[in-house]
Design a protein around this motif. Structure first.
Motif, PDB file in Angstrom:
ATOM      1  N   THR A   1       0.837  -1.210   0.000  1.00  0.00           N
ATOM      2  CA  THR A   1       0.000   0.000   0.000  1.00  0.00           C
ATOM      3  C   THR A   1       0.866   1.251   0.000  1.00  0.00           C
ATOM      4  OG1 THR A   1      -1.496  -1.289   1.364  1.00  0.00           O
ATOM      5  CG2 THR A   1      -2.009   1.032   1.151  1.00  0.00           C
ATOM      6  N   TRP A   2       1.949   1.184   0.776  1.00  0.00           N
ATOM      7  CA  TRP A   2       2.864   2.324   0.913  1.00  0.00           C
ATOM      8  C   TRP A   2       3.477   2.693  -0.445  1.00  0.00           C
ATOM      9  CZ3 TRP A   2       3.807   6.162   3.975  1.00  0.00           C
ATOM     10  CH2 TRP A   2       5.033   6.826   3.928  1.00  0.00           C
ATOM     11  N   SER A   3       3.838   1.695  -1.231  1.00  0.00           N
ATOM     12  CA  SER A   3       4.456   1.962  -2.538  1.00  0.00           C
ATOM     13  C   SER A   3       3.500   2.771  -3.406  1.00  0.00           C
ATOM     14  CB  SER A   3       4.786   0.650  -3.253  1.00  0.00           C
ATOM     15  OG  SER A   3       5.658  -0.089  -2.461  1.00  0.00           O
ATOM     16  N   ARG A   4       2.243   2.373  -3.427  1.00  0.00           N
ATOM     17  CA  ARG A   4       1.247   3.086  -4.236  1.00  0.00           C
ATOM     18  C   ARG A   4       1.038   4.490  -3.688  1.00  0.00           C
ATOM     19  NH1 ARG A   4      -3.447  -0.325  -3.137  1.00  0.00           N
ATOM     20  NH2 ARG A   4      -4.589   1.529  -3.759  1.00  0.00           N
ATOM     21  N   PHE A   5       0.946   4.564  -2.358  1.00  0.00           N
ATOM     22  CA  PHE A   5       0.675   5.844  -1.694  1.00  0.00           C
ATOM     23  C   PHE A   5       1.802   6.857  -1.960  1.00  0.00           C
ATOM     24  CE2 PHE A   5       0.862   8.555   2.148  1.00  0.00           C
ATOM     25  CZ  PHE A   5      -0.404   9.107   2.111  1.00  0.00           C
ATOM     26  N   THR A   6       3.048   6.415  -1.741  1.00  0.00           N
ATOM     27  CA  THR A   6       4.181   7.345  -1.903  1.00  0.00           C
ATOM     28  C   THR A   6       4.338   7.754  -3.365  1.00  0.00           C
ATOM     29  OG1 THR A   6       5.614   5.409  -1.880  1.00  0.00           O
ATOM     30  CG2 THR A   6       5.584   6.753   0.107  1.00  0.00           C
ATOM     31  N   ALA A   7       4.038   6.817  -4.279  1.00  0.00           N
ATOM     32  CA  ALA A   7       4.122   7.162  -5.705  1.00  0.00           C
ATOM     33  C   ALA A   7       3.133   8.276  -6.016  1.00  0.00           C
ATOM     34  CB  ALA A   7       3.831   5.921  -6.554  1.00  0.00           C
TER      35      ALA A   7
ATOM     36  N   THR B   1       4.062  12.111  -7.130  1.00  0.00           N
ATOM     37  CA  THR B   1       3.510  12.660  -8.381  1.00  0.00           C
ATOM     38  C   THR B   1       2.778  13.982  -8.110  1.00  0.00           C
ATOM     39  OG1 THR B   1       3.160  10.395  -9.063  1.00  0.00           O
ATOM     40  CG2 THR B   1       2.074  12.070 -10.380  1.00  0.00           C
ATOM     41  N   THR B   2       2.040  14.000  -7.003  1.00  0.00           N
ATOM     42  CA  THR B   2       1.258  15.201  -6.680  1.00  0.00           C
ATOM     43  C   THR B   2       2.152  16.363  -6.250  1.00  0.00           C
ATOM     44  OG1 THR B   2      -0.418  13.686  -5.874  1.00  0.00           O
ATOM     45  CG2 THR B   2      -0.720  16.007  -5.327  1.00  0.00           C
ATOM     46  N   LEU B   3       3.191  16.044  -5.487  1.00  0.00           N
ATOM     47  CA  LEU B   3       4.047  17.114  -4.944  1.00  0.00           C
ATOM     48  C   LEU B   3       5.016  17.686  -5.968  1.00  0.00           C
ATOM     49  CD1 LEU B   3       4.989  15.872  -1.351  1.00  0.00           C
ATOM     50  CD2 LEU B   3       3.229  17.501  -1.998  1.00  0.00           C
TER      51      LEU B   3
END
Lengths: 159, 111
Positions: B97-103, B107-109
């Protein structure tokens, strides 16, 4: 069982402060944290020496007691944490049911049923005790009264 | 009000650090001081090493780690923390989940 190691006064004072800071923490977490921090301190002192410099180093590693307390789970408030106990049925309501049931057996004497019905209504209106028990007594008392009335009517018609 | 980096860090640690502790136990059981070293004394993961212990207690109560007392060559017995099967599974779920979240965060930042 191993005796607790004697710590330098600085570390002992820190542990006492920590115990105090964790006073409002979840009890099991508090006990485990205190035991683990003591072990950490003993291990670190054995590694770096238990002189003043060693003691200060241990306290620097462990950090402020308030930070440890902030990282712990607060204990659940006793009142809010405990599930609400079911309301006990007061003795008065138990006697009310006994009277109502007795009125059923003695329905030829409607005075008993009338007493049960009046008492049940008074308690229901007062909003005290167990409402379900009082409603039951009211129903049983009413059945007794109806029975007494039916008996009276049948006597009148027969007479 | 602009939050300080300490305030931001405190918020970010929530729900993350416990999995970092589990990750540090992936390579094998460790006692408190050892685990603190694995996490990195100067890293941003812990406010201080002492804050590790309430967290370890919660992980133990949750059944994600177990503890065993082992004799130490230099002092009182050591409390070794070990990952349970459930803890390992929780770590795997978090990691995916963390991998998807941090990606998504990256991308957003990114400007």
């Amino acid at each position: 069982m191993t005796a607790a190691p004697a710590f330098p006064p600085l570390v002992e004072a820190y542990l006492a402060d920590l115990e105090h800071a964790l006073a409002a923490s979840e009890p099991r977490e508090r006990a485990e944290t205190l035991a683990a921090v003591r072990e950490h301190a003993a291990e670190s002192l054995a590694l770096h020496g238990s002189d003043d410099a060693g003691a200060r180093r241990v306290l620097d590693e462990l950090g402020p007691v308030d930070a440890i307390a902030a990282a712990s789970t607060p204990a659940a408030p006793a009142a809010a944490g405990a599930p609400a106990a079911p309301a006990a049925t007061p003795a008065a309501d138990v006697w009310l049911v006994v009277l109502a049931v007795a009125s059923l057996a003695l329905f030829v004497v409607p005075l008993v049923a009338a007493a049960a019905v009046i008492w049940a209504v008074v308690r229901l209106r007062a909003g005290v005790g167990n409402r379900r028990v009082q409603t039951l007594a009211l129903a049983v008392g009413t059945v007794s009264l109806v029975g007494a009335a039916a008996l009276y009517v049948s006597h009148v018609l027969a007479g | 009000m602009v939050p300080s980096s300490d305030v931001v860090l405190t918020q970010l640690r929530k729900g993350v650090v416990e999995y970092c502790v589990l990750a540090c136990l992936r390579s094998g059981p460790a006692y408190g001081l050892e685990l603190a070293e694995r996490l990195g004394a100067t890293s941003t993961l812990l406010t201080s090493e002492g804050t590790l212990y309430p967290l370890l207690s919660r992980l133990r109560q949750q059944g994600w780690v177990t503890t065993t007392q082992v004799a130490s060559p230099m002092g009182p017995p050591r409390r070794y923390y070990e990952l349970t099967t459930e803890g390992r599974a929780a770590l795997e779920t978090f990691t995916a989940t963390w991998s998807r979240f941090t990606a998504d965060v990256r991308t957003t930042l990114e400007p």
